[in-house]
Design a protein around this motif. Structure first.
Motif, PDB file in Angstrom:
ATOM      1  N   ILE A   1      99.518  75.426  55.347  1.00 28.08           N
ATOM      2  CA  ILE A   1      99.772  76.763  55.907  1.00 28.08           C
ATOM      3  C   ILE A   1      99.765  77.832  54.813  1.00 28.08           C
ATOM      4  O   ILE A   1      99.259  78.932  55.011  1.00 28.08           O
ATOM      5  N   ARG A   2     100.293  77.453  53.635  1.00 25.96           N
ATOM      6  CA  ARG A   2     100.281  78.443  52.546  1.00 25.96           C
ATOM      7  C   ARG A   2      98.860  78.784  52.137  1.00 25.96           C
ATOM      8  O   ARG A   2      98.552  79.939  51.841  1.00 25.96           O
ATOM      9  N   TYR A   4      96.207  78.673  54.035  1.00 24.58           N
ATOM     10  CA  TYR A   4      95.622  79.504  55.094  1.00 24.58           C
ATOM     11  C   TYR A   4      96.132  80.941  54.979  1.00 24.58           C
ATOM     12  O   TYR A   4      95.365  81.894  55.094  1.00 24.58           O
ATOM     13  N   ASN A   5      97.426  81.063  54.761  1.00 23.37           N
ATOM     14  CA  ASN A   5      97.990  82.410  54.625  1.00 23.37           C
ATOM     15  C   ASN A   5      97.391  83.145  53.420  1.00 23.37           C
ATOM     16  O   ASN A   5      97.131  84.346  53.487  1.00 23.37           O
ATOM     17  N   ASN A   9      95.486  86.566  53.800  1.00 26.10           N
ATOM     18  CA  ASN A   9      95.902  87.729  53.022  1.00 26.10           C
ATOM     19  C   ASN A   9      94.746  88.303  52.212  1.00 26.10           C
ATOM     20  O   ASN A   9      94.596  89.514  52.100  1.00 26.10           O
ATOM     21  N   PHE A  24      92.288  84.200  61.793  1.00 26.07           N
ATOM     22  CA  PHE A  24      93.578  83.976  62.433  1.00 26.07           C
ATOM     23  C   PHE A  24      93.398  83.148  63.704  1.00 26.07           C
ATOM     24  O   PHE A  24      94.212  82.276  64.016  1.00 26.07           O
ATOM     25  N   TYR A  27      93.390  79.452  63.086  1.00 23.81           N
ATOM     26  CA  TYR A  27      94.667  78.732  62.968  1.00 23.81           C
ATOM     27  C   TYR A  27      94.883  77.878  64.210  1.00 23.81           C
ATOM     28  O   TYR A  27      95.245  76.713  64.138  1.00 23.81           O
ATOM     29  N   PRO A  34     101.202  79.565  63.088  1.00 19.61           N
ATOM     30  CA  PRO A  34     101.513  80.657  62.156  1.00 19.61           C
ATOM     31  C   PRO A  34     102.993  80.613  61.801  1.00 19.61           C
ATOM     32  O   PRO A  34     103.812  80.203  62.628  1.00 19.61           O
ATOM     33  N   ASN A  35     103.330  81.008  60.608  1.00 16.95           N
ATOM     34  CA  ASN A  35     104.741  81.087  60.245  1.00 16.95           C
ATOM     35  C   ASN A  35     105.126  82.544  60.000  1.00 16.95           C
ATOM     36  O   ASN A  35     104.338  83.465  60.249  1.00 16.95           O
ATOM     37  N   GLN A  37     105.440  84.213  57.307  1.00 17.67           N
ATOM     38  CA  GLN A  37     104.568  84.883  56.346  1.00 17.67           C
ATOM     39  C   GLN A  37     103.241  85.276  56.965  1.00 17.67           C
ATOM     40  O   GLN A  37     102.676  86.315  56.626  1.00 17.67           O
ATOM     41  N   THR A  38     102.754  84.448  57.878  1.00 15.60           N
ATOM     42  CA  THR A  38     101.505  84.795  58.565  1.00 15.60           C
ATOM     43  C   THR A  38     101.663  86.119  59.302  1.00 15.60           C
ATOM     44  O   THR A  38     100.798  86.990  59.229  1.00 15.60           O
ATOM     45  N   VAL A  41     101.630  89.029  56.953  1.00 16.83           N
ATOM     46  CA  VAL A  41     100.278  89.380  56.518  1.00 16.83           C
ATOM     47  C   VAL A  41      99.567  90.175  57.607  1.00 16.83           C
ATOM     48  O   VAL A  41      98.905  91.185  57.324  1.00 16.83           O
TER      49      VAL A  41
END
Length: 246
Positions: A1-2, A4-5, A9, A24, A27, A34-35, A37-38, A41
């Motif tokens: 996930i990091r 992807y983020n 970004n 997006f 995902y 998505p978390n 942080q997503t 962004v």
RNA sequence: CGCUGCUGCGCUCGG
């Protein structure tokens, strides 16, 4: 996930909105949730496109996805509003934050102070600064001081900037390279090239390398003051210290 | 330490 983020970004940073959207959507395709942080962004992306109402709606909709907006979420929107001069909207959102369960942190204060100064609203900038001092939960950091010094210098408030400088030292904040270049540039713009030179020597005494930023500020300061000899002197020392960028 | 929000000079090119 990091990962992807990070890529999402990167698309936001480079204004590739079509890719933001399609990536997006991707995902979901790969079954990745998505978390927080997503969302942050995505909020930043909307702010960069000046779609603040959409950004606020996305923020408001986060709980339905199981996330509570955090300081980053609010800070991103505040920064977007401030960058576009919408400081009253920013202040309004800032004031709503406690009721919404997120206490503004020092970054939020920094954004508002900087924004009001850049808009030329010296009074409101100081008002936010006073609120920061009055509070008991949040304290100025070095960036706050840099923002204050920059704003005060640009308003020509030399005495006030000295007060802030003293307060900064008293509270144990070491000037960083931003602090020095801010002051050198600010003093030069006020025509106080000698003051700038004093800061410059303090900086060197504290073993900060005079980089291209401080040198540029001093060079233009010398030139505008008609002190061409010192201009060439500094230029020569830049060559010998290897800090002359092409 | 690793994905997300805040600060400084100049130059170039756009409006």
């Amino acid at each position: 996930i990091r990962s992807y983020n990070a890529l999402l970004n990167a698309f936001v940073v480079s204004n590739q909105w079509d890719r933001v959207e399609s990536f997006f959507a991707y995902y979901d395709t790969v079954g990745l949730s998505p978390n927080l942080q997503t969302f942050n962004v995505l909020i930043k992306g909307l702010c960069k496109r000046r779609q603040f109402d959409k950004a606020k709606m996305l923020l408001g909709g986060m709980p339905s996805h199981g996330f509570t907006p955090d300081r980053f979420s609010y800070g991103t929107i505040l920064g977007g509003l401030a960058r576009n001069g919408l400081l009253l909207d920013a202040l309004e959102l800032f004031d709503e934050m406690p009721q919404r369960g997120v206490l503004p942190d020092v970054v939020c204060y920094n954004i508002l102070i900087d924004g009001f100064f850049k808009k030329g609203d010296f009074t409101k900038a100081l008002m936010v600064w006073e609120r920061l001092l009055r509070g008991d939960l949040v304290y100025p950091n070095i960036i706050t001081y840099n923002v204050m010094l920059n704003g005060l210098c640009k308003c020509g408030k030399f005495n006030e900037s000295v007060e802030i400088w003293d307060r900064m030292m008293k509270n144990g904040h070491r000037p960083d390279s931003f602090t020095y270049s801010t002051m050198i540039h600010g003093l030069c713009e006020m025509g106080n090239v000698d003051g700038a030179l004093r800061i410059y020597s303090v900086m060197n005494a504290n073993k900060f390398v005079s980089d291209v930023v401080t040198c540029n500020a001093l060079l233009t300061g010398f030139c505008r003051a008609g002190r061409i000899g010192e201009c060439f002197g500094l230029w020569g020392s830049m060559e010998s210290s290897g800090s002359r960028n092409i």
